[in-house]
Scaffold this active site. Sequence first.
Site, PDB file in Angstrom:
ATOM      1  N   CYS A 185      59.742  55.745  38.862  1.00 53.37           N
ATOM      2  CA  CYS A 185      58.321  55.505  38.624  1.00 53.37           C
ATOM      3  C   CYS A 185      57.592  56.797  38.252  1.00 53.37           C
ATOM      4  O   CYS A 185      56.527  56.753  37.635  1.00 53.37           O
ATOM      5  CB  CYS A 185      57.673  54.871  39.847  1.00 53.37           C
ATOM      6  N   ARG A 213      59.209  59.601  36.678  1.00 58.20           N
ATOM      7  CA  ARG A 213      59.794  60.352  35.574  1.00 58.20           C
ATOM      8  C   ARG A 213      60.868  59.543  34.858  1.00 58.20           C
ATOM      9  O   ARG A 213      61.515  58.677  35.454  1.00 58.20           O
ATOM     10  CB  ARG A 213      60.399  61.669  36.071  1.00 58.20           C
ATOM     11  N   GLN A 215      68.178  58.522  43.895  1.00 60.49           N
ATOM     12  CA  GLN A 215      68.012  58.066  42.513  1.00 60.49           C
ATOM     13  C   GLN A 215      68.883  58.876  41.566  1.00 60.49           C
ATOM     14  O   GLN A 215      69.462  58.334  40.617  1.00 60.49           O
ATOM     15  CB  GLN A 215      66.532  58.154  42.125  1.00 60.49           C
ATOM     16  N   GLY A 232      57.277  45.311  44.198  1.00 58.99           N
ATOM     17  CA  GLY A 232      58.464  46.017  43.704  1.00 58.99           C
ATOM     18  C   GLY A 232      59.332  46.536  44.831  1.00 58.99           C
ATOM     19  O   GLY A 232      58.833  47.131  45.790  1.00 58.99           O
ATOM     20  N   ILE A 284      61.126  53.309  46.510  1.00 58.85           N
ATOM     21  CA  ILE A 284      59.821  53.560  47.131  1.00 58.85           C
ATOM     22  C   ILE A 284      59.287  52.294  47.784  1.00 58.85           C
ATOM     23  O   ILE A 284      58.737  52.333  48.894  1.00 58.85           O
ATOM     24  CB  ILE A 284      58.823  54.107  46.090  1.00 58.85           C
TER      25      ILE A 284
END
Length: 226
Positions: free
Chosen positions: A56, A58, A122, A191, A195
């Site tokens: 979210c 980059r 990530q 979502g 995160i």
Amino acid sequence: MSPENTTEKLYNVGLSYKKADVKVRGSFSIAKENQKLLLKDAKSQGIDGIFVLSTCNRTEITGFAKHPFQLISLLVKYSQGTLEDFIPVSNVYKNKDAVEHLFNIGTGLESQILGDYEIVNQLKQSFKMAKKQGTINAYLERMMNLVLHASKEVKNHTELSSGTTSVSYAAVQYLIETVENYDNKKILIYGLGEIGKNTCKNVLEYTSNKQVTLINRTMEKALEFK
């Protein structure tokens, strides 16, 4: 192997929260399936060593190329963004600067909240995907191992992160500090990426609120998390 000793150079091209707002970042976000297609495309072009990081905050491509535009073209092709929108918010790092940038990401120095280590997982997932697609060479393998080792050392031996410093933690603390009767409010979490999941966990850990609703693009992922 060193990027300076090859005809191709190591580049990192992309954008982040530092220059691009949420709308622009969203347009350049690359879905998992498109990441796979991008890697296959790069491989067919003869690009030796490449992986994609899209979160979210980059979207970046790291890889070996004769010119950074090879990687920029792939980023634009497999996202919803345009070259015209990319140029004013872009970052392009080469060789040692590209390596240093990845170390800064892995150690939490490039995070929106200093010391946020959610990016580490990530990074691992992005690298794992590229490895499955056969687009990781020996140099990238060694570099990523060193980045992850540095991340572990910083987390274990410095005060940069207490282990709870993250966007998700900060969001819940902001809720607690600014919203009256937050335990009685209805909370919607949209979502279930890293995160989103961590935000939900922090709501349950740091508040007594039980009125939490989850919204996700796929029902299966929401049920799996539940």
